[in-house]
Design an enzyme around this catalytic site. Structure first.
Site, mmCIF file in Angstrom:
data_model
loop_
_atom_site.group_PDB
_atom_site.id
_atom_site.type_symbol
_atom_site.label_atom_id
_atom_site.label_comp_id
_atom_site.label_asym_id
_atom_site.label_seq_id
_atom_site.Cartn_x
_atom_site.Cartn_y
_atom_site.Cartn_z
ATOM 1 N N GLY A 278 -6.279 4.352 8.491
ATOM 2 C CA GLY A 278 -6.135 2.904 8.649
ATOM 3 C C GLY A 278 -7.336 2.135 8.129
ATOM 4 O O GLY A 278 -7.325 0.906 8.051
ATOM 5 N N ASP B 299 -3.346 6.106 6.522
ATOM 6 C CA ASP B 299 -3.782 7.374 7.092
ATOM 7 C C ASP B 299 -4.696 7.046 8.269
ATOM 8 O O ASP B 299 -4.222 6.764 9.374
ATOM 9 C CB ASP B 299 -4.469 8.146 5.953
ATOM 10 C CG ASP B 299 -4.840 9.556 6.283
ATOM 11 O OD1 ASP B 299 -4.187 10.181 7.112
ATOM 12 O OD2 ASP B 299 -5.810 10.062 5.690
ATOM 13 N N ILE C 80 0.138 4.410 1.410
ATOM 14 C CA ILE C 80 0.143 5.207 2.640
ATOM 15 C C ILE C 80 -0.988 4.768 3.564
ATOM 16 O O ILE C 80 -2.075 4.427 3.083
ATOM 17 C CB ILE C 80 0.041 6.714 2.275
ATOM 18 C CG1 ILE C 80 0.185 7.615 3.490
ATOM 19 C CG2 ILE C 80 -1.225 7.047 1.513
ATOM 20 C CD1 ILE C 80 0.477 9.078 3.117
ATOM 21 N N ASP D 34 -1.593 10.562 -5.602
ATOM 22 C CA ASP D 34 -2.225 11.624 -6.387
ATOM 23 C C ASP D 34 -3.043 12.596 -5.559
ATOM 24 O O ASP D 34 -3.435 12.304 -4.427
ATOM 25 C CB ASP D 34 -3.184 10.995 -7.399
ATOM 26 C CG ASP D 34 -4.454 10.487 -6.707
ATOM 27 O OD1 ASP D 34 -4.324 9.695 -5.749
ATOM 28 O OD2 ASP D 34 -5.559 10.910 -7.091
ATOM 29 N N GLU E 259 0.855 -1.197 0.000
ATOM 30 C CA GLU E 259 0.000 0.000 0.000
ATOM 31 C C GLU E 259 0.892 1.249 0.000
ATOM 32 O O GLU E 259 2.028 1.213 0.498
ATOM 33 C CB GLU E 259 -0.897 -0.081 1.249
ATOM 34 C CG GLU E 259 -1.754 1.119 1.565
ATOM 35 C CD GLU E 259 -2.817 1.462 0.533
ATOM 36 O OE1 GLU E 259 -2.440 1.564 -0.659
ATOM 37 O OE2 GLU E 259 -3.979 1.667 0.912
HETATM 38 P P1 IMP Z 1 -6.974 5.534 5.021
HETATM 39 O O1 IMP Z 1 -8.055 4.577 4.668
HETATM 40 O O2 IMP Z 1 -7.526 6.770 5.720
HETATM 41 O O3 IMP Z 1 -5.847 4.922 5.803
HETATM 42 O O4 IMP Z 1 -6.415 6.125 3.682
HETATM 43 C C1 IMP Z 1 -5.537 5.420 2.894
HETATM 44 C C2 IMP Z 1 -5.737 5.728 1.446
HETATM 45 O O5 IMP Z 1 -6.017 7.097 1.223
HETATM 46 C C3 IMP Z 1 -4.445 5.429 0.709
HETATM 47 O O6 IMP Z 1 -4.575 4.213 0.041
HETATM 48 C C4 IMP Z 1 -4.301 6.568 -0.252
HETATM 49 O O7 IMP Z 1 -4.810 6.204 -1.499
HETATM 50 C C5 IMP Z 1 -5.140 7.665 0.289
HETATM 51 N N1 IMP Z 1 -4.321 8.692 0.972
HETATM 52 C C6 IMP Z 1 -4.169 8.899 2.292
HETATM 53 N N2 IMP Z 1 -3.357 9.937 2.544
HETATM 54 C C7 IMP Z 1 -2.965 10.380 1.330
HETATM 55 C C8 IMP Z 1 -2.082 11.438 0.914
HETATM 56 O O8 IMP Z 1 -1.481 12.181 1.710
HETATM 57 N N3 IMP Z 1 -1.906 11.569 -0.422
HETATM 58 C C9 IMP Z 1 -2.522 10.780 -1.353
HETATM 59 N N4 IMP Z 1 -3.356 9.787 -1.000
HETATM 60 C C10 IMP Z 1 -3.571 9.588 0.331
HETATM 61 MG MG MG Z 2 -4.379 4.066 -2.097
#
Ligand code: IMP
Ligand code: MG
Length: 181
Positions: free
Chosen positions: A110, A108, A106, A164, A104
């Site tokens: 989770g 964020d 990133i 992106d 993956e």
């Molecule tokens: P989560 O579900 O909040 O952990 O977000 C994860 C997904 O959000 C990742 O797979 C990314 O595609 C996108 N994402 C989170 N933070 C960023 C960022 O700073 N830049 C670009 N995409 C992000």
């Molecule tokens: Mg992603």
């Protein structure tokens, strides 16, 4: 200075992690994978689209005997903040008794990674680990174990190296973070 900033709409992104540093991070992660899975075959699940560039470098650097599947997940839409709703597209894949390595870009909140892991558990793999290029620990909203993290960053939006904003910036060789919000 060349390649120091990149603009998308009204947002200015500033170079944050150079391609040289990214290469070092990727090669360290690859070394860990190589020593942890020395004689085993693994199945990589690459989370599209953000992780495709990272995965292509990591998988070649690790040099493990492997199969590769592409899955897709989206939670961001076009916004800078996670929507909280995760859409998964995991085609019929046979991973029973396999060592799964999710790749993956990133972590964020989770939520994306947790949704993927929860969906895979039912397919009875032998093991599941995750490798993420970046993590924003201060943003975590759900509990999810990430076994391999390239680099922890503060809560700021980043683009480049596959990541992106509104589908732009994936081609950039360096990682950039948003400067004005
Ligand atoms: P989560 O579900 O909040 O952990 O977000 C994860 C997904 O959000 C990742 O797979 C990314 O595609 C996108 N994402 C989170 N933070 C960023 C960022 O700073 N830049 C670009 N995409 C992000
Ligand atoms: Mg992603």
């Amino acid at each position: 200075m060349k390649n120091e900033i990149f603009q998308i709409d009204d947002y200015i992104f500033q170079k944050k992690i150079s391609s040289k540093e990214i290469s070092k991070i990727v090669s360290d992660l690859a070394n860990h994978l190589r020593s942890d899975y020395a004689d085993e075959e693994v199945v990589y699940l690459v989370v599209l689209k953000g992780a495709f560039i990272f995965a292509s470098d990591l998988i070649r650097a690790a040099g493990l005997k492997c199969k590769i599947h592409l899955i897709s997940a989206s939670s961001y839409g076009s916004e800078l903040k996670s929507s909280g709703k995760v859409e998964l597209n995991i085609q019929n894949i046979d991973i029973e008794n396999e060592n799964i390595i999710i790749i993956e870009d990133i972590v964020d909140s989770g939520r994306t990674l947790k949704a993927i892991i929860d969906a895979l558990q039912g397919l009875r793999p032998k093991s599941i680990v995750s490798v993420c290029l970046l993590s924003k620990p201060a943003e975590r909203k759900v509990n999810v174990d990430v076994q391999y993290i390239g680099k922890e960053i503060p809560s700021e939006f980043v683009i480049g190296y596959g990541l992106d904003y509104k589908e732009q910036g994936r081609h950039l060789q360096h990682l950039y973070s948003i400067k004005n919000k």
